[in-house]
Design an enzyme around this catalytic site. Structure first.
Site, short mmCIF file in Angstrom:
data_model
loop_
_atom_site.label_atom_id
_atom_site.label_comp_id
_atom_site.label_asym_id
_atom_site.label_seq_id
_atom_site.Cartn_x
_atom_site.Cartn_y
_atom_site.Cartn_z
N HIS A 257 7.35 11.75 -3.35
CA HIS A 257 7.85 10.41 -3.04
C HIS A 257 6.86 9.33 -3.52
O HIS A 257 7.27 8.30 -4.04
CB HIS A 257 8.09 10.31 -1.54
N ALA B 289 0.85 -1.19 0.00
CA ALA B 289 0.00 0.00 0.00
C ALA B 289 0.89 1.23 0.00
O ALA B 289 1.68 1.43 0.92
CB ALA B 289 -0.93 0.00 1.21
#
Length: 158
Positions: free
Chosen positions: A89, A81
């Site tokens: 990022h 996840a």
């Protein structure tokens, strides 16, 4: 007309599930969904399922590549996840993870099912790990089972 398609029952399939520990509160539900689907729908035996845990989504492709190179598995499910934060990022992690896993499938001629959530919020991740939007781990397992059978059918027919 000749149509090649797979079903989801694959009793003898050997499946590796490469799982990210990061965001484990979501990923553990994905893992439960994948294992449940493999057993209930695919009839895959417990002994034929191997779980490999890695720190995060960036590490999934390397571990999946090592699993693929072993030649011991019929397919790989990658679970993780990646939840968007306030920096770019997210884009790097999600993109590189997806690209790396796709390369492994092509390089090793092996089904690699992408069960890595890429969401904007924690709530979206939770919804996709077994609540409102189903369990994407289970869906990844279904896709993998079908592709294992499709490739076996192609091997027999071509």
């Amino acid at each position: 007309m000749n149509v090649v398609q797979g079903n989801i029952e694959s009793k003898n399939a050997k499946v590796a599930i490469v799982v990210s520990r990061f965001n484990s509160f979501v990923v553990e539900s994905l893992l439960e969904g994948a294992v449940d689907t493999l057993k209930r729908f695919g009839q895959v035996a417990d002994d034929n399922i191997t779980v490999v845990r890695v720190p995060g989504a960036v590490e999934l492709p390397l571990a999946a590549r090592r699993v693929a190179a072993s030649g011991k598995f019929d397919g790989i499910i990658a679970l993780g996840a990646v939840i968007r934060g306030g920096t770019p990022h997210f884009d790097f992690v999600a993109g590189e993870c997806n690209k790396g896993l796709a390369q492994i499938a092509l390089e090793f001629d092996l089904p690699v099912s992408f069960g890595v959530l890429t969401t904007d919020t924690i709530e979206q991740a939770i919804e996709r790990s077994g609540t409102k939007a189903g369990n994407k781990g289970g869906e990844a397992a279904l896709g993998l089972l079908e592709m294992v059978n499709v490739l076996q059918e192609l091997e027999q027919q071509l």
